[in-house]
Design a protein around this motif. Structure first.
Motif, short mmCIF file in Angstrom:
data_model
loop_
_atom_site.label_atom_id
_atom_site.label_comp_id
_atom_site.label_asym_id
_atom_site.label_seq_id
_atom_site.Cartn_x
_atom_site.Cartn_y
_atom_site.Cartn_z
N TYR A 97 21.35 -6.19 -3.87
CA TYR A 97 21.12 -6.53 -2.53
C TYR A 97 21.73 -8.17 -2.64
CZ TYR A 97 19.55 -2.18 -0.66
OH TYR A 97 19.30 -0.85 -0.52
N ASP B 283 21.95 -13.40 -6.40
CA ASP B 283 21.70 -12.49 -7.45
C ASP B 283 22.73 -12.47 -8.66
OD1 ASP B 283 19.14 -12.10 -6.20
OD2 ASP B 283 19.70 -10.06 -5.32
N LYS C 266 16.48 -10.31 -12.75
CA LYS C 266 15.50 -9.98 -12.07
C LYS C 266 15.98 -8.69 -11.23
CE LYS C 266 16.61 -12.87 -7.86
NZ LYS C 266 16.70 -11.78 -6.71
N VAL C 267 17.33 -8.48 -10.97
CA VAL C 267 17.94 -7.48 -10.18
C VAL C 267 17.64 -6.18 -11.13
CG1 VAL C 267 19.84 -6.44 -9.36
CG2 VAL C 267 19.41 -8.88 -9.04
N LEU D 273 15.33 -5.80 -13.47
CA LEU D 273 14.03 -5.39 -13.48
C LEU D 273 13.61 -4.83 -12.30
CD1 LEU D 273 12.47 -8.66 -15.10
CD2 LEU D 273 12.97 -6.46 -16.22
N GLU D 274 14.11 -5.25 -11.18
CA GLU D 274 13.69 -4.42 -9.99
C GLU D 274 14.26 -2.71 -9.81
OE1 GLU D 274 15.69 -6.90 -6.87
OE2 GLU D 274 14.07 -8.36 -6.96
N ASN D 275 15.37 -2.81 -10.51
CA ASN D 275 15.77 -1.25 -10.60
C ASN D 275 15.22 -0.59 -11.84
OD1 ASN D 275 18.31 -0.95 -8.58
ND2 ASN D 275 18.21 -3.19 -9.13
N GLN D 276 14.48 -1.52 -12.53
CA GLN D 276 14.01 -0.79 -14.01
C GLN D 276 15.01 -0.07 -14.77
OE1 GLN D 276 10.83 2.00 -12.69
NE2 GLN D 276 9.47 0.29 -12.12
#
Length: 325
Positions: free
Chosen positions: A239, A245, A318-319, A321-324
């Motif tokens: 996003y 990002d 970080k993106v 990680l947010e999506n694993q």
């Protein structure tokens, strides 16, 4: 027994000077059941130098025929929305120096190109889903991805997750042109996904098969396909409406760019991703390093760069990680 009804139909046919015709055609594959059928439209060739969608059109038709009894709806395939551009490998509409994807929704009372754009909108409006397939230009390679306007994210992101792409990139509204096919259709309530993948003037069969798998997944979700569906991958969803990002790697000087990382590569902060060299002096003009940890999803293919040329894009860690991932 359910059978397929196939037809090749004109969307637009215009008489031109010197015994020429401007023709946009579609290939329709339809279940013989005929009643209550949902429709998916596969569109490509708006930019004549973006050929990745040509293989998808072929492969989709081939697979449907191979298991005809599983078709439970309508599949409309449009391989060449800009037929003269496809014929001449030209991005825009030849002779007009006009980008077709900048004139939608068109105008029935306008010039030829505006009229054609309006007929295309009329043709596609009301479909249950439209997939608009693009490639990158000749300079860059893109991982298979879907790009979505943040204004439509709530509706389109859940749909896009079924498309078997590597990345779903949600853009800020200010970065999306209102004159594109996708914007026009989405604003009229016809859900439209924009696919970007591969490189200009080439066909990457691997990507074509990946997207075709995703189209069957979407068709299954819509009830258009009742047969087996390949397992789909989990896309990274970025996003990036605020533009924070994604890192853009731009050339600090002119020269020859020698990439060291392919797209999809993970990189650490400070890790080398390429260099700009001077072939005359034999000097390295610039070492290009990753500004932060992340994944490269756009890579420069054409080696000649000028100051400011885009050499790649990196999705921040970080993106991921947010999506694993």
């Amino acid at each position: 027994m359910n059978e397929i009804i196939e037809s090749i139909e004109d969307v637009v046919r215009l008489i031109l000077p010197v015994d020429e015709e401007f023709v946009i055609t579609k290939h329709r594959l339809m279940s013989s059941k005929k009643e209550g059928l949902r429709r998916i439209c596969i569109v490509t060739g708006i930019h004549g130098d973006e050929l990745e969608g040509q293989y998808v059109c072929y492969e989709l038709s081939r697979r449907i025929r191979e298991c005809a009894s599983s078709l439970n709806g309508i599949v409309d395939i449009y391989p060449a929305m800009n037929p003269f551009g496809i014929d001449s490998i030209t991005r825009g509409i030849p002779a007009f120096d006009l980008d077709m994807n900048r004139i939608f929704p068109g105008n029935f009372e306008g010039d030829m190109n505006e009229y054609v754009a309006s007929r295309i909108i009329e043709e596609l409006e009301g479909a249950d889903l439209v997939i608009d397939i693009h490639a990158s230009n000749i300079f860059l390679t893109e991982v298979p991805q879907i790009r979505i306007n943040e204004l439509n994210a709530d509706v389109l992101v859940p749909i896009a997750k079924r498309a078997n792409m590597d990345l779903i990139w949600v853009h800020g509204a200010s970065t999306v042109l209102e004159s594109t096919l996708a914007y026009s259709l989405n604003s009229k309530g016809t859900n439209t996904l924009v696919v970007e993948m591969g490189v200009g003037m080439r066909i990457t069969e691997e990507y074509g098969n990946q997207l075709t798998d995703g189209i069957f997944s979407l068709m299954s979700e819509l009830g258009i396909w009742t047969g087996e569906v390949p397992e789909i991958r989990n896309a990274i969803v970025a996003y990036d409406a605020d533009g924070e990002d994604v890192f853009y790697l731009n050339a600090p000087c002119s020269g020859i760019y020698m990439k060291e990382k392919d797209h999809g590569s993970r990189v650490k902060k400070g890790e080398s991703v390429g260099k700009i060299i001077n072939p005359l002096s034999g000097a390295v003009l610039a070492e290009i390093t990753a500004p932060e940890k992340g994944m490269i999803f756009t890579v420069r293919e054409y080696p000649v760069v000028e100051e400011g040329s885009l050499m790649g894009r990196i999705l921040k860690e970080k993106v991921l990680l947010e999506n694993q991932v």
